[in-house]
Design a protein around this motif. Structure first.
Motif, PDB file in Angstrom:
ATOM      1  N   ALA B  66       0.396  -1.362  -0.262  1.00 17.88           N
ATOM      2  CA  ALA B  66      -0.238   0.436  -0.062  1.00 17.88           C
ATOM      3  C   ALA B  66       1.056   1.503   0.414  1.00 17.88           C
ATOM      4  O   ALA B  66       0.707   2.323  -0.572  1.00 17.88           O
ATOM      5  CB  ALA B  66      -0.574  -0.179   1.304  1.00 17.88           C
ATOM      6  N   CYS B  67       2.041   1.081   0.679  1.00 20.09           N
ATOM      7  CA  CYS B  67       2.883   2.187   0.537  1.00 20.09           C
ATOM      8  C   CYS B  67       3.588   2.589  -0.980  1.00 20.09           C
ATOM      9  O   CYS B  67       3.312   1.728  -2.231  1.00 20.09           O
ATOM     10  CB  CYS B  67       3.816   1.899   0.840  1.00 20.09           C
ATOM     11  N   ILE B  68       3.235   4.252  -0.958  1.00 17.41           N
ATOM     12  CA  ILE B  68       3.508   5.103  -2.105  1.00 17.41           C
ATOM     13  C   ILE B  68       4.643   5.919  -2.606  1.00 17.41           C
ATOM     14  O   ILE B  68       4.904   6.536  -3.167  1.00 17.41           O
ATOM     15  CB  ILE B  68       2.115   5.951  -2.374  1.00 17.41           C
ATOM     16  N   GLN B  69       5.686   5.246  -1.375  1.00 15.63           N
ATOM     17  CA  GLN B  69       7.432   6.313  -1.282  1.00 15.63           C
ATOM     18  C   GLN B  69       7.041   7.875  -0.772  1.00 15.63           C
ATOM     19  O   GLN B  69       7.531   8.489  -2.090  1.00 15.63           O
ATOM     20  CB  GLN B  69       7.823   5.919  -2.169  1.00 15.63           C
ATOM     21  N   CYS B  70       6.011   7.996  -0.555  1.00 18.49           N
ATOM     22  CA  CYS B  70       5.667   9.797  -0.549  1.00 18.49           C
ATOM     23  C   CYS B  70       6.801  10.034  -0.153  1.00 18.49           C
ATOM     24  O   CYS B  70       6.678  11.313   0.249  1.00 18.49           O
ATOM     25  CB  CYS B  70       4.030  10.006  -0.163  1.00 18.49           C
ATOM     26  N   GLY B  71       7.024   9.182   1.621  1.00 16.64           N
ATOM     27  CA  GLY B  71       8.453  10.032   2.420  1.00 16.64           C
ATOM     28  C   GLY B  71       7.659  10.846   3.524  1.00 16.64           C
ATOM     29  O   GLY B  71       7.974  11.378   4.569  1.00 16.64           O
ATOM     30  N   ALA B  72       6.682  10.966   3.971  1.00 13.66           N
ATOM     31  CA  ALA B  72       5.609  11.900   4.854  1.00 13.66           C
ATOM     32  C   ALA B  72       6.040  11.467   6.470  1.00 13.66           C
ATOM     33  O   ALA B  72       6.393  11.951   7.317  1.00 13.66           O
ATOM     34  CB  ALA B  72       4.002  12.162   4.718  1.00 13.66           C
ATOM     35  N   CYS B  73       6.091  10.171   6.336  1.00 14.69           N
ATOM     36  CA  CYS B  73       6.451   9.375   7.932  1.00 14.69           C
ATOM     37  C   CYS B  73       7.279  10.055   8.077  1.00 14.69           C
ATOM     38  O   CYS B  73       7.873  10.078   9.184  1.00 14.69           O
ATOM     39  CB  CYS B  73       6.294   7.824   7.883  1.00 14.69           C
ATOM     40  N   SER B  74       8.616   9.256   7.162  1.00 10.21           N
ATOM     41  CA  SER B  74      10.195   9.765   7.019  1.00 10.21           C
ATOM     42  C   SER B  74      10.414  10.712   7.534  1.00 10.21           C
ATOM     43  O   SER B  74      11.280  11.668   8.938  1.00 10.21           O
ATOM     44  CB  SER B  74      10.801   9.232   6.381  1.00 10.21           C
ATOM     45  N   VAL B 105      -0.301  10.709   9.716  1.00 11.62           N
ATOM     46  CA  VAL B 105      -0.002  11.010   8.131  1.00 11.62           C
ATOM     47  C   VAL B 105       0.287  10.737   6.979  1.00 11.62           C
ATOM     48  O   VAL B 105       0.248  11.311   5.757  1.00 11.62           O
ATOM     49  CB  VAL B 105       1.510  12.295   8.665  1.00 11.62           C
ATOM     50  N   CYS B 106       0.205   8.876   7.456  1.00 11.40           N
ATOM     51  CA  CYS B 106       0.394   8.635   6.021  1.00 11.40           C
ATOM     52  C   CYS B 106      -1.087   8.574   5.058  1.00 11.40           C
ATOM     53  O   CYS B 106      -2.133   8.484   5.169  1.00 11.40           O
ATOM     54  CB  CYS B 106       0.379   6.520   6.135  1.00 11.40           C
ATOM     55  N   PRO B 107      -0.338   9.743   4.453  1.00  8.62           N
ATOM     56  CA  PRO B 107      -2.004   9.347   2.973  1.00  8.62           C
ATOM     57  C   PRO B 107      -2.384   8.105   2.032  1.00  8.62           C
ATOM     58  O   PRO B 107      -3.266   8.186   2.018  1.00  8.62           O
ATOM     59  CB  PRO B 107      -1.281  10.190   2.054  1.00  8.62           C
TER      60      PRO B 107
END
Ligand code: SF4
Ligand code: SF4
Lengths: 120, 282
Positions: B66-74, B105-107
């Protein structure tokens, strides 16, 4: 081939930095031409936690294929090897000498983290 | 009333003071072993009817598909416990402080709340005394949340004595936090004084009333006494150093049981602390 080396100053002739996560800076070197550029590690020097992880991320983003350093903890190791970057230890002297030793095949690729992680 | 027994370093007799104090008061006392990395109260007071409960803390769990590698969590995580490196998400559970921010925060809804075991809570009984201790899992570094849980388990008790971890770092602050009085155990030696000063600084930052107990009082010099006078810190008790004391200690025996004068001194100590808390002295 592009490789990185940890250095105690932003100078190719400065002594190598044996620390990875808290290295003073990273030098990215083109092994054919021996031209080099500096990648700062300033934020990590002050980070309370996760310096190795952030430094690992920085190195992965440079696109290097190997990093010459002294001590690499388990978390940084996971990130670097996960991105297919070789971790090379055992170099001595300046950053330039370290790269020369690497090119001459005098250095070992480490297969595991050689220092304990820092937690907090 | 909650009393924390602390010391700037290990081996000063902190646990000796905490256990003897608890036994001197006896009925109605709860003794907490918050030295979760190396709990040792049970060596002096062997608990009966021990109940163990695993203690867990929240960590994020990622659904890689499901992860779209947006980096928000990081970007959000201050502790690098979740880090996106070149489209690869790395989780370092033992660096996670369980704030839950990354999950919020994960979209993409790729993160959910999981848990990981920190250690165990142990509740038992020694005569009239309730014993509560925490034991950190081997290799675990996150002791403050476990210490919090140990303290929560003693909520509402009349008299609680906390055996804090040694030193002056985060776990010690976690142990002291929210208690009414800090008893600093020290030795009358140069090293003892040095560690005492660090401990005093930490307690002063927290603004808590505190006093000193000198252990092995006649095995050093008067430097701790002079320091306390200069700083206006109350010395509540001095435990003499004698072969008898050393022998009892080595055999894991209680001073208050073996020496009547010690029983009296420790009983008086609680009263002094009660008086100091009521005065609100700093
Ligand atoms: S819960 Fe908080 S500390 Fe843990 S990984 Fe998520 S953002 Fe970081
Ligand atoms: S916030 Fe969610 S989608 Fe974005 S990188 Fe993190 S886990 Fe993946």
């Amino acid at each position: 081939m592009k490789i990185a080396v940890t250095a105690t100053a932003a100078d190719f002739d400065a002594p190598m930095d044996l620390r990875f996560g808290r290295a003073a800076c990273f030098l990215v070197v083109d092994t054919e031409t021996m031209s080099w550029s500096v990648v700062e590690n300033t934020q990590n020097l002050n980070a309370a936690q996760g310096a190795g992880i952030q430094a690992g991320k920085t190195i992965v983003e440079t696109g290097c294929t190997a990093i010459i350093t002294g001590n690499c903890g388990p978390k940084a190791f996971r990130i670097l090897t996960g991105a297919g970057i070789k971790i090379v230890t055992g170099a001595k002297g300046s950053a330039r000498q370290a790269v020369e030793q690497y090119k001459a095949g005098e250095l070992q690729e480490s297969s595991e983290a050689n220092v304990e992680g820092h937690w907090i | 009333m909650i009393i924390t027994v602390a010391s700037g370093k290990g081996g000063t007799g902190k646990t000796t003071v905490a256990t003897n104090l608890a036994v001197a008061v006896g009925k109605g006392t709860t003794l907490l072993d918050c030295d979760v990395e190396e709990p040792n109260v049970h060596l002096f007071l062997e608990p009966k009817n021990l109940r163990k409960t695993p203690i867990t803390t929240m960590i994020p769990v990622v659904d890689q598909d499901a992860c779209i590698q947006c980096g928000a969590c990081s970007e959000l995580c201050h502790f690098s416990a979740i880090t996106l490196v070149a489209d690869e998400l790395y989780l370092f559970p033992n660096m996670c402080h369980s704030c839950g921010g990354c999950v919020m925060v994960c979209p993409a809804g790729a993160l959910t709340e999981g848990s990981r075991e920190l250690g165990e809570l142990e509740i038992g009984q020694w005569n009239d005394i309730e014993l509560i201790s925490g034991r950190l899992r081997v290799g675990e570094a996150m002791s403050p949340p476990l210490i919090e849980r140990v303290k929560e388990a003693a909520e509402g008790r009349e008299l609680v004595i906390v055996d804090a971890p040694p030193g002056t770092s985060c776990p010690v602050i976690a142990a002291m936090n929210g208690t009414h009085y800090v008893l600093l155990v020290t030795e009358p030696t140069p090293f003892g004084l040095n560690d005492l000063k660090l401990a005093v600084e930490a307690v002063r930052v927290l603004g808590m009333p505190f006093g000193i107990v000198i252990n092995r009082a006649d095995a050093g010099d008067d430097r701790v006494v002079r320091y306390a006078e200069e700083e206006g810190i109350e010395i509540l008790m001095s435990i003499p150093y004698s072969r008898k004391v050393a022998e009892y200690y080595a055999r894991g025996r209680l001073l208050v049981e073996a020496m009547p004068e010690m029983a009296e001194a420790f009983g008086g100590l609680v009263e002094k602390i009660r008086a100091a808390v009521e005065r609100g002295t700093r």
